[in-house]
Write an enzyme that holds these catalytic residues in place. Structure first.
Site, mmCIF file in Angstrom:
data_model
loop_
_atom_site.group_PDB
_atom_site.id
_atom_site.type_symbol
_atom_site.label_atom_id
_atom_site.label_comp_id
_atom_site.label_asym_id
_atom_site.label_seq_id
_atom_site.Cartn_x
_atom_site.Cartn_y
_atom_site.Cartn_z
ATOM 1 N N ASN A 136 -6.814 2.663 10.686
ATOM 2 C CA ASN A 136 -6.602 3.007 11.619
ATOM 3 C C ASN A 136 -8.527 1.923 11.886
ATOM 4 O O ASN A 136 -9.200 2.266 11.956
ATOM 5 C CB ASN A 136 -7.683 4.093 11.724
ATOM 6 C CG ASN A 136 -6.353 5.290 12.362
ATOM 7 O OD1 ASN A 136 -5.662 4.794 12.939
ATOM 8 N ND2 ASN A 136 -6.899 6.640 11.428
ATOM 9 N N ALA B 34 -9.032 0.560 6.543
ATOM 10 C CA ALA B 34 -9.195 -0.465 7.360
ATOM 11 C C ALA B 34 -11.451 -1.389 7.020
ATOM 12 O O ALA B 34 -11.315 -0.598 6.110
ATOM 13 C CB ALA B 34 -9.516 0.439 8.359
ATOM 14 N N GLU C 277 -7.589 13.835 20.280
ATOM 15 C CA GLU C 277 -7.760 15.279 18.734
ATOM 16 C C GLU C 277 -8.665 15.433 18.767
ATOM 17 O O GLU C 277 -8.638 16.939 18.638
ATOM 18 C CB GLU C 277 -6.750 14.227 18.045
ATOM 19 C CG GLU C 277 -7.221 15.344 16.792
ATOM 20 C CD GLU C 277 -6.022 13.464 15.578
ATOM 21 O OE1 GLU C 277 -7.121 14.176 13.678
ATOM 22 O OE2 GLU C 277 -5.478 13.291 15.892
ATOM 23 N N LYS D 93 -4.547 4.331 20.504
ATOM 24 C CA LYS D 93 -4.877 5.422 19.439
ATOM 25 C C LYS D 93 -6.301 5.760 19.048
ATOM 26 O O LYS D 93 -5.990 6.901 18.324
ATOM 27 C CB LYS D 93 -4.533 4.184 17.513
ATOM 28 C CG LYS D 93 -4.396 5.490 16.010
ATOM 29 C CD LYS D 93 -4.080 7.135 16.347
ATOM 30 C CE LYS D 93 -3.241 7.717 15.232
ATOM 31 N NZ LYS D 93 -4.860 8.222 14.089
ATOM 32 N N HIS E 256 -6.908 8.395 21.028
ATOM 33 C CA HIS E 256 -5.457 9.948 20.871
ATOM 34 C C HIS E 256 -6.546 10.381 19.945
ATOM 35 O O HIS E 256 -6.763 11.128 19.848
ATOM 36 C CB HIS E 256 -5.023 9.088 20.654
ATOM 37 C CG HIS E 256 -3.983 9.664 18.958
ATOM 38 N ND1 HIS E 256 -4.267 10.449 18.460
ATOM 39 C CD2 HIS E 256 -2.766 10.720 19.721
ATOM 40 C CE1 HIS E 256 -3.335 11.703 17.898
ATOM 41 N NE2 HIS E 256 -2.303 11.659 18.038
ATOM 42 N N ASN E 257 -7.389 10.088 19.373
ATOM 43 C CA ASN E 257 -7.961 10.103 17.749
ATOM 44 C C ASN E 257 -9.335 11.057 18.716
ATOM 45 O O ASN E 257 -9.465 12.188 18.422
ATOM 46 C CB ASN E 257 -8.207 9.431 16.852
ATOM 47 C CG ASN E 257 -8.119 9.409 15.754
ATOM 48 O OD1 ASN E 257 -5.639 9.058 15.962
ATOM 49 N ND2 ASN E 257 -7.823 8.383 14.805
ATOM 50 N N GLY F 164 1.694 5.175 3.406
ATOM 51 C CA GLY F 164 2.492 3.841 2.956
ATOM 52 C C GLY F 164 3.518 4.286 2.303
ATOM 53 O O GLY F 164 4.604 4.188 3.098
ATOM 54 N N GLY G 95 1.050 -1.154 -0.301
ATOM 55 C CA GLY G 95 -0.057 0.351 0.037
ATOM 56 C C GLY G 95 0.714 1.113 -0.202
ATOM 57 O O GLY G 95 1.543 1.959 0.674
ATOM 58 N N SER H 157 0.644 7.473 14.127
ATOM 59 C CA SER H 157 0.039 8.975 14.337
ATOM 60 C C SER H 157 0.972 10.098 13.978
ATOM 61 O O SER H 157 2.109 9.962 13.702
ATOM 62 C CB SER H 157 -0.387 9.080 15.763
ATOM 63 O OG SER H 157 -1.038 10.662 16.097
ATOM 64 N N GLY H 158 0.265 11.240 12.801
ATOM 65 C CA GLY H 158 1.576 12.094 12.816
ATOM 66 C C GLY H 158 1.321 12.342 11.484
ATOM 67 O O GLY H 158 1.496 13.632 11.439
ATOM 68 N N GLY H 159 0.461 11.971 10.766
ATOM 69 C CA GLY H 159 -0.670 12.113 9.186
ATOM 70 C C GLY H 159 0.617 12.483 8.574
ATOM 71 O O GLY H 159 2.304 11.134 8.774
#
Length: 506
Positions: free
Chosen positions: A111, A84, A215, A208, A211-212, A17, A12, A136-138
């Site tokens: 995710n 996902a 966010e 995670k 975390h979101n 990726g 991917g 995480s971090g884009g």
């Protein structure tokens, strides 16, 4: 140009990726890659060659799963960066058909819903080791150092840990500040990596997910501060950007405050107006915030600010109805004394900090309650520490959270930590001033106000749930406990009888 046996395969080559693959290459590893889009494979190969020419061919694409598997050293490690849901299982089935071995490691970095991850580990047991590592971090984080939340088979973690520690974001061990890496081909050897083994299967994706959820809340809180400044004080985008930049030098220092200032400063290339004024006020979402809110309801963990952030995005999509009702529903005239402008800005800084602490407290308590239910042993100091760099919610005060859990690992709620309790107690008058001012002037602040209600609810030794339980017993014989009897003893009052009698149940 000869390609030697690869250290890891990446399946991917979308935004995340490809950037993870290039990050891995930067840190001295060889990558074999696969994507259904041959153009993406070719582009990744060429970019890797251009960025690290001295090392030759260190990223090579393959046109089939079987060829990809044959290129990898054993036990094979494969990183999946696919959407996902069904695509994850589609790739896993393709790998089985291509001849993957039982000791090979397949790492889902998307995710995925945490319960799906647990189910997949069981489903693929004996065929290969299904592992997960939320990222995480884009785009920038993936390229130059993300926060990584791996979970699953402990032996698999020990095998991939050197790569994960190499590619993760780093913080200075002495200061706790992020070590920035912005150039291709770089590798940061020093610093504390923003990754740690989270726990058994599903725990990393759950962490995670929360975390979101945090966010979502953090972003909405900043947006509410923006609306107070814009609608309440009549400040323009540039003026608000200046305020945010000033806040970013103090206790609110964070990635999200920083990028919010950048967004507000940006001019629209088409109209030369502030870009933010040309962006339609309809927010999207991909589901992780919703999952967090749903989980909090299922577990019975109060997370009102996270839930309100999800609702705020849903409310934003009601644009047509809002336009109609804005002409029908009456509200107050905005009337904030210009002489009080600076005082309100200072109060808003305090309120935003307090509300952020409340939102983080909700997220960490939710993780703790679900961990207890699942039998996970989560290290919250470590989780806070890996969020200090590389992730979207990175902020200075995550070091304070880390310190709080290091001092008291069994904290039930962050509000119990004296480092937070004392500051919130000191700042709560300004927090109340902001909520009151917003309400009196018709500015919606669902997250700032819900965070204050959360704080006040924990301040109350007695909540009105005693009346609520009386109501439930009246119409449904749901029983109640008594303040003067041992915990767990249940009672019911025969409300319908002329002579009401109290009955002990059980």
């Amino acid at each position: 140009m000869k390609f030697q046996s690869a250290d890891i395969g990446v399946i991917g080559l979308g935004v995340m990726g490809k950037n993870l693959a290039l990050n891995i290459v930067d840190n001295g590893y060889r990558v074999a890659a696969f994507d259904l889009d041959a153009a993406k494979v070719s582009a990744a190969e060429q970019q890797a060659l251009a960025e690290v020419p001295a090392r030759g061919l260190v990223l090579k694409g393959f046109d089939s799963m079987s060829a990809l598997l044959q290129s990898l050293s054993k036990p094979r490690v494969l990183l999946l960066s696919v959407p996902a849901g069904k695509p994850v299982d589609g790739v896993c089935q393709a790998l089985i058909a291509a001849g993957i071995d039982s000791d090979d490691i397949v790492i889902d970095t998307g995710n995925s819903l945490w319960t799906d991850t647990i189910a997949r580990e069981q489903s693929y047991k004996g065929k290969f080791i299904f592992f997960s590592s939320a990222v995480s971090g884009g785009e920038v984080g993936a390229r130059f150092g993300p926060s990584l939340m791996p979970s699953g088979d402990k032996t698999a973690w020990e095998h991939i840990a050197p790569i994960w520690r190499a590619i993760a974001a780093k913080v200075d061990k002495a200061t706790g500040q992020p070590i920035e890496r912005t150039q291709p081909g770089q590798a940061i050897k020093d610093g504390e990596p923003c990754t740690t083994y989270i726990g058994p299967s599903g725990s990393g994706h759950y962490v995670k997910m929360v975390h979101n959820g945090i966010e979502y809340a953090d972003m909405q809180l900043i947006c509410e501060a923006y609306q107070i400044l814009h609608q309440g004080l009549g400040m323009n985008a540039a003026e608000i950007a200046s305020v945010f930049e000033q806040w970013n030098q103090g206790k609110l220092n964070s990635y999200l405050i920083g990028i919010s200032a950048e967004v507000l400063k940006q001019q629209d290339p088409l109209t030369s107006k502030p870009l933010v004024e040309m962006i339609l006020d309809k927010a999207g979402q991909k589901g992780t915030g919703l999952w967090t809110a749903v989980s909090s309801l299922q577990i019975g963990c109060p997370a009102p600010t996270i839930a309100e952030a999800v609702y705020a995005r849903a409310m934003s999509t009601q644009k047509a109805l809002r336009l109609q009702l804005s002409q029908q529903l009456q509200g107050p005239q905005t009337n904030i004394d210009a002489a009080q402008r600076q005082a309100l800005i200072e109060a808003l800084e305090a309120a935003l900090y307090c509300a952020k602490v409340s939102a983080y407290a909700q997220g960490f308590q939710l993780m703790a309650m679900n961990a207890k239910e699942q039998g996970w042993q989560l290290d919250f100091a470590a989780i806070a520490s890996i969020w200090r760099a590389g992730c979207i919610i990175r902020a200075d005060f995550l070091q304070t959270i880390t310190d709080a859990y290091q001092a008291a690992p069994q904290l039930d709620n962050l509000l119990q930590a004296q480092s937070f309790a004392s500051v919130l107690s000191q700042l709560q008058p300004q927090w109340r001033q902001v909520v009151a001012t917003a309400a009196l002037n018709g500015v919606p602040v669902p997250c700032i106000s819900s965070a204050l209600a959360y704080y006040d609810s924990f301040r109350c030794a007695t909540l009105p749930a005693n009346l609520l339980q009386g109501q439930r017993d009246f119409f449904g014989s749901h029983t109640f406990e008594r303040t003067d009897k041992p915990a767990g003893e249940k009672y019911h009052l025969n409300w319908s009888q002329a002579e009401r009698t109290l009955v002990k149940i059980g």
